[in-house]
Design an enzyme around this catalytic site. Sequence first.
Site, PDB file in Angstrom:
ATOM      1  N   GLU A 427      89.846 -33.496  14.781  1.00 36.81           N
ATOM      2  CA  GLU A 427      90.369 -32.607  13.401  1.00 36.81           C
ATOM      3  C   GLU A 427      89.452 -31.813  13.202  1.00 36.81           C
ATOM      4  O   GLU A 427      87.986 -31.678  13.627  1.00 36.81           O
ATOM      5  CB  GLU A 427      90.119 -33.995  12.448  1.00 36.81           C
ATOM      6  CG  GLU A 427      89.998 -32.850  10.912  1.00 36.81           C
ATOM      7  CD  GLU A 427      89.352 -34.145   9.979  1.00 36.81           C
ATOM      8  OE1 GLU A 427      88.115 -35.236  11.088  1.00 36.81           O
ATOM      9  OE2 GLU A 427      89.654 -34.035   9.198  1.00 36.81           O
ATOM     10  N   ASP A 500      86.593 -37.605  11.815  1.00 36.19           N
ATOM     11  CA  ASP A 500      85.711 -38.037  11.063  1.00 36.19           C
ATOM     12  C   ASP A 500      85.491 -39.186  10.286  1.00 36.19           C
ATOM     13  O   ASP A 500      86.422 -39.611  10.040  1.00 36.19           O
ATOM     14  CB  ASP A 500      85.066 -36.564  10.044  1.00 36.19           C
ATOM     15  CG  ASP A 500      84.585 -35.105  10.322  1.00 36.19           C
ATOM     16  OD1 ASP A 500      83.847 -35.338  11.439  1.00 36.19           O
ATOM     17  OD2 ASP A 500      84.956 -34.310   9.425  1.00 36.19           O
ATOM     18  N   ASP A 502      85.318 -39.726   7.287  1.00 34.36           N
ATOM     19  CA  ASP A 502      85.444 -39.911   5.860  1.00 34.36           C
ATOM     20  C   ASP A 502      86.893 -39.426   5.003  1.00 34.36           C
ATOM     21  O   ASP A 502      87.631 -39.554   5.425  1.00 34.36           O
ATOM     22  CB  ASP A 502      84.507 -38.384   5.483  1.00 34.36           C
ATOM     23  CG  ASP A 502      85.267 -37.193   5.997  1.00 34.36           C
ATOM     24  OD1 ASP A 502      86.455 -37.314   6.851  1.00 34.36           O
ATOM     25  OD2 ASP A 502      84.924 -36.203   5.885  1.00 34.36           O
ATOM     26  N   ASP A 504      89.165 -37.653   4.324  1.00 36.97           N
ATOM     27  CA  ASP A 504      90.600 -36.575   5.391  1.00 36.97           C
ATOM     28  C   ASP A 504      90.172 -38.044   6.559  1.00 36.97           C
ATOM     29  O   ASP A 504      91.134 -37.244   7.264  1.00 36.97           O
ATOM     30  CB  ASP A 504      89.141 -34.875   5.276  1.00 36.97           C
ATOM     31  CG  ASP A 504      89.123 -34.652   3.900  1.00 36.97           C
ATOM     32  OD1 ASP A 504      90.099 -34.771   3.482  1.00 36.97           O
ATOM     33  OD2 ASP A 504      88.570 -33.086   3.701  1.00 36.97           O
TER      34      ASP A 504
END
Length: 642
Positions: A427, A500, A502, A504
């Site tokens: 990503e 990641d 998180d 997203d």
Amino acid sequence: MEKFNHEYNADQIQVLEGLEHVRKRPGMYIGSVSIRGLHHLVYEIVDNAVDEALAGYCKNIHIMIEPGNIIKVEDDGRGIPVDIHQKTKISAAETVYTKLNAGGKFGGDSGYKVSGGLHGVGASVVNALSEWTEVTIQRDGGIYQMKFERGKTIQPLTRIGDSDKTGTTVRFLADNTIFETLDYEYEVLENRFREMAFLTKGLHIIVEDTREETPKKSDFLFEGGLKTFVEYLNKNKEKINQTPIYMEKDGELPIEIAVQYTTSYSENIYSFVNNINTVEGGTHLEGFKRALTKVFNDYAKAHNILKEKDNNLTGDDIREGITAVVSVKVKEPQFEGQTKTKLGNSEVAGTVQSLVNEKLAEFLEENPNVAKAILDKCVSASKAREAARKARELVRRKSALETTTLPGKLADCSSKNPEECEVYIVEGDSAGGSAKQGRDRRYQAILPLWGKMLNVEKARADKIYGNDKLNPVIIAVGAGIGADFDITKIRYGKVIIMADADVDGAHIRTLLLTFFFRYMRPLIENGNVYLAQPPLYKLSKKGMDDIYCYTDEDLQRSYKELEEKGIQRDQLGLQRYKGLGEMNPEQLWETTMNPENRILIKVTMEDAIKADEIFTLLMGDDVEPRREFIQANAKYVKNLDI
Ligand code: TSJ
């Protein structure tokens, strides 16, 4: 004349042998002795009452599951005839109950009897498979009753009182030495009889369950018939025509059809013959589909929605988003197919086709706005299909010639041996850059993805092929998608999603997993999909090797271990990684990509199914479940965001 003759004559012996055979081979008559077969008993009895309704003599049917799993079915029809039949010397009522397939003989003219399959085997089969049965008939001013045990007559038809009403009531207890279970499932019966009520407009069906302390009851009466059925099927969908298109014809071959278009991409057509769901379709369905295709094409050409030079819309284009129910009543249906649920009567196709040709054309002329809205959808379905075909051919042709241009963003590895090769789907561009520099280029490829991903849920196959985020993934993996997917063509043994830790990242992971699940499922089944696990923290101290921690527990454990070595927390530098992009290439290699140190999580089908469910919830049309999900998981999402 002596009314009850208990000596067996040749006829009666044959009857007993017949019913004995039902008990010996129940599966031949009702399919199985599982709960399915058990439910079938109820359908058999209710079918008789529905026949009476179809003949026009019965308005109400009451089905009750009583305590002890006793079934009671009651109708307000004419009552089964009780007079003695001249030839057989027994009443119609007794004949129906003791002779295999006797039902048709007495009802042949009045209704649309069913033949073939497991339907219409008759009340005698239910009698044979019941511990006891009790039939009560009200007609000709009297109440008549007869009783049976395991198919044998215990009490022949006897007048037990007076009544000015008419109707038939049957109570029975299925034989627990034959069935695996006697525990009827209320919801199953409820669904079947709801369907029955939709199919027989104006018929009032009550289903009741008094086995438990809190009884259950459903009351079905649909004056709208199939129109209401289609509205029920579409209740959670966005409609194109608000009121279903309705076509009906009485006569020798009664036909009833309702059609409603939704914005979905699926085709939902149900067809019935004599109230039996013809799962395998048949001539009635063919006639319907043929007329549908012709009428919409004719209308589109006549109104310049399609130009003269345009190709016709295909049946598939015209059926995208359709919900329809087609119900016909056929006097002597021929059932064919694997499960005897395919109508074979050839004359039916033409009759259905003419009705739809006429009525649908009329409807479209009278409702140009609806016609336009439906045809717009058909045309876009057609374009999508054409684009998908081209995209598919492109992929096929390319892979055939082995000249596929690999995506520009892909940093491929030098090895061409899929078994040792891996591709990291990363990503973000900056993380992609670090990964490219940090990798072992001999066997590790990097494919960076960035930006918002396509909503796979709402996309047709052509969008998937044409999508600038997903297309590189398809080309990089190299094995096609959907029905064309060929696992032997994969270019990498490991497809590793690196995102990641998180929200997203979780989003990208869910999207990719859903994509793999829907379009490259064998890749997951075969265990080729992995999640990279980047560290969350780095502990550092002068003169000490950096320590990477992948979870919070990991961090606490490391603190403890270091304390035991005399190193206190305040002597340590703590770095929390917010994203992959914060790591330099060496760190990324050491922590996340080096097979010696890295943690890879193999994606299971369960993971993928869960991702797909979350995805559907988050992306689907229904706002309410999405809101609930987000609320329920708000805490979880926050945690992810640390
Ligand atoms: F078959 C059965 F016993 F299982 C059964 C039959 C169960 C139930 C709940 C209802 C019925 C049933 C049968 N309801 N209504 C009838 N009607 C006739 O059998 C009938 C009545 C009159 C005439 C006639 O020609 O006068 C013909 C028939 C077939």
